[in-house]
Design an enzyme around this catalytic site. Structure first.
Site, PDB file in Angstrom:
ATOM      1  N   PRO A  89       0.815  -1.220   0.000  1.00 56.33           N
ATOM      2  CA  PRO A  89       0.000   0.000   0.000  1.00 56.33           C
ATOM      3  C   PRO A  89       0.850   1.272   0.000  1.00 56.33           C
ATOM      4  CG  PRO A  89      -0.764  -1.540   1.695  1.00 56.33           C
ATOM      5  CD  PRO A  89       0.519  -2.091   1.158  1.00 56.33           C
ATOM      6  N   GLU A 116      -0.081  -8.438   7.205  1.00 58.82           N
ATOM      7  CA  GLU A 116       0.211  -7.023   7.425  1.00 58.82           C
ATOM      8  C   GLU A 116       1.421  -6.562   6.622  1.00 58.82           C
ATOM      9  OE1 GLU A 116      -1.660  -4.539   9.196  1.00 58.82           O
ATOM     10  OE2 GLU A 116      -2.936  -6.227   8.637  1.00 58.82           O
ATOM     11  N   ARG A 154      -0.728  -6.419 -22.625  1.00 64.31           N
ATOM     12  CA  ARG A 154      -1.450  -5.816 -23.749  1.00 64.31           C
ATOM     13  C   ARG A 154      -0.577  -4.864 -24.563  1.00 64.31           C
ATOM     14  NH1 ARG A 154      -3.115  -0.887 -22.943  1.00 64.31           N
ATOM     15  NH2 ARG A 154      -4.947  -0.891 -24.288  1.00 64.31           N
ATOM     16  N   ASP A 168      -4.355   5.034 -26.608  1.00 65.75           N
ATOM     17  CA  ASP A 168      -4.866   4.841 -25.257  1.00 65.75           C
ATOM     18  C   ASP A 168      -4.950   6.145 -24.484  1.00 65.75           C
ATOM     19  OD1 ASP A 168      -4.993   2.163 -25.569  1.00 65.75           O
ATOM     20  OD2 ASP A 168      -3.289   1.687 -24.278  1.00 65.75           O
TER      21      ASP A 168
HETATM   22  C1  9D3 Z   1      -2.900  -1.628   9.204  1.00 63.16           C
HETATM   23  C2  9D3 Z   1      -2.380  -0.844   8.098  1.00 63.16           C
HETATM   24  N1  9D3 Z   1      -2.596  -1.403   6.774  1.00 63.16           N
HETATM   25  C3  9D3 Z   1      -1.937  -0.508   5.779  1.00 63.16           C
HETATM   26  C4  9D3 Z   1      -2.940   0.289   5.012  1.00 63.16           C
HETATM   27  C5  9D3 Z   1      -1.999  -2.729   6.693  1.00 63.16           C
HETATM   28  C6  9D3 Z   1      -2.133  -3.429   5.404  1.00 63.16           C
HETATM   29  C7  9D3 Z   1      -3.321  -3.444   4.701  1.00 63.16           C
HETATM   30  C8  9D3 Z   1      -3.428  -4.170   3.512  1.00 63.16           C
HETATM   31  C9  9D3 Z   1      -1.048  -4.119   4.915  1.00 63.16           C
HETATM   32  C10 9D3 Z   1      -1.164  -4.840   3.750  1.00 63.16           C
HETATM   33  C11 9D3 Z   1      -2.340  -4.880   3.071  1.00 63.16           C
HETATM   34  C12 9D3 Z   1      -2.462  -5.699   1.844  1.00 63.16           C
HETATM   35  N2  9D3 Z   1      -2.382  -4.854   0.637  1.00 63.16           N
HETATM   36  C13 9D3 Z   1      -1.495  -5.087  -0.292  1.00 63.16           C
HETATM   37  O1  9D3 Z   1      -0.724  -6.020  -0.174  1.00 63.16           O
HETATM   38  C14 9D3 Z   1      -1.406  -4.186  -1.421  1.00 63.16           C
HETATM   39  C15 9D3 Z   1      -2.175  -3.049  -1.787  1.00 63.16           C
HETATM   40  C16 9D3 Z   1      -3.291  -2.409  -1.178  1.00 63.16           C
HETATM   41  O2  9D3 Z   1      -3.821  -2.799  -0.147  1.00 63.16           O
HETATM   42  N3  9D3 Z   1      -3.788  -1.285  -1.790  1.00 63.16           N
HETATM   43  C17 9D3 Z   1      -3.281  -0.789  -2.948  1.00 63.16           C
HETATM   44  N4  9D3 Z   1      -2.248  -1.349  -3.541  1.00 63.16           N
HETATM   45  C18 9D3 Z   1      -1.705  -2.461  -2.958  1.00 63.16           C
HETATM   46  S1  9D3 Z   1      -0.405  -3.270  -3.550  1.00 63.16           S
HETATM   47  C19 9D3 Z   1      -0.414  -4.398  -2.339  1.00 63.16           C
END
Ligand code: 9D3
Length: 255
Positions: A89, A116, A154, A168
């Site tokens: 994230p 996490e 693609r 695009d």
């Molecule tokens: C408790 C805090 N969270 C952070 C926002 C923890 C957390 C949430 C979700 C840690 C990992 C995840 C899993 N998400 C992904 O692996 C992920 C992701 C996403 O949640 N949103 C946008 N892009 C991506 S890329 C990988």
């Protein structure tokens, strides 16, 4: 190009690699995707791949050691040290510019996080790029990895109709105008809805101008940031600017 995917959920990938216009790129090996199930690299009777975070806190953390064994296996198989891209994230937002850059490279390792997150020591030691899909919470990196693979596949020669990705949205830098197909007159209970007549006129110059204007109009209304970026990059002609200047003040965004 080749992508080696490290994942706890390899079964999520098969259906996406075997259908749609991108299937050609995957099945021909233009984009060679190999799956490495992380559970196979765990040890002990329990095949642990995760554990509780030191210092306390919610959730679980992916262990560095199974990841290291999987990466060693990929490296032995590839015979080189590839880029390691992880999805998280907090990563860099995925854009068409980044997709194009990666599509021009030789691939790499895609590390799909779960829980996490991943032990930071593994990230510090190996990960060269972290990618996020945007500001919303997913349950792991598998869907983001599939999104990246789709966007790259693609772009491979022969996957789309000739040059269709040169038009695009986001590579041209503006949103596209609307599209219409048969019937010319769509009869609904509320009345008959025609296709814009210019599209049936056969005047290719007029059609191109009309489409450009619809793209400018739509971008100005929905994504004024794209107009600003196109202007800054010198991608707006004097005619584009005259058209934009004559547009009425933006009506509310709909739908
Ligand atoms: C408790 C805090 N969270 C952070 C926002 C923890 C957390 C949430 C979700 C840690 C990992 C995840 C899993 N998400 C992904 O692996 C992920 C992701 C996403 O949640 N949103 C946008 N892009 C991506 S890329 C990988």
């Amino acid at each position: 190009m080749r992508f080696d995917v490290l994942t706890l959920f390899p079964e999520l990938f098969a259906p996406h690699l075997a259908s749609g216009v991108t299937r050609r790129a995957f099945e021909s090996g233009q984009v060679d995707v190999r799956l490495w199930p992380l559970r196979d690299f765990a040890d002990g009777n329990y095949r642990r791949v995760d554990d509780r975070p030191f210092g306390g806190g919610p959730g679980m953390v992916m262990l560095a050691e199974p990841l290291q064994r999987a990466l060693d296996a990929v490296r032995a198989d590839r015979g080189a040290a590839p880029a390691v891209i992880s999805f998280s994230p907090g990563g860099r937002a995925l854009t068409q510019a980044l997709v194009q850059q990666l599509a021009a490279g030789e691939g790499g390792v895609l590390l799909c996080g779960r829980y996490e997150g991943i032990d930071q020591r593994f990230i510090d030691r190996h990960v060269t790029l972290e990618i996020s899909l945007g500001d919303y919470v997913l349950s792991g990196g598998e869907l983001p990895a599939l999104v990246l693979l789709d966007a790259i596949a693609r772009l491979q020669p022969g996957v789309l109709q000739a040059a269709s990705h040169e038009q695009d949205s986001f590579s041209d830098g503006l949103l596209e105008g609307p599209a219409y197909s048969r019937p010319e007159l769509w009869c609904t209970p509320d009345g008959a809805i025609p296709v814009p007549p210019v599209l049936l006129s056969g005047h290719h110059g007029e059609i191109a101008r009309w489409r450009r204007q619809r793209a400018l109009e739509r971008s100005a209304r929905l994504r004024p940031d794209l107009i600003a970026a196109a202007r800054l990059a010198g991608r707006l002609s004097a005619e584009d600017e005259r058209f934009l200047a004559a547009l009425p003040q933006a009506p509310p965004r709909s739908p």
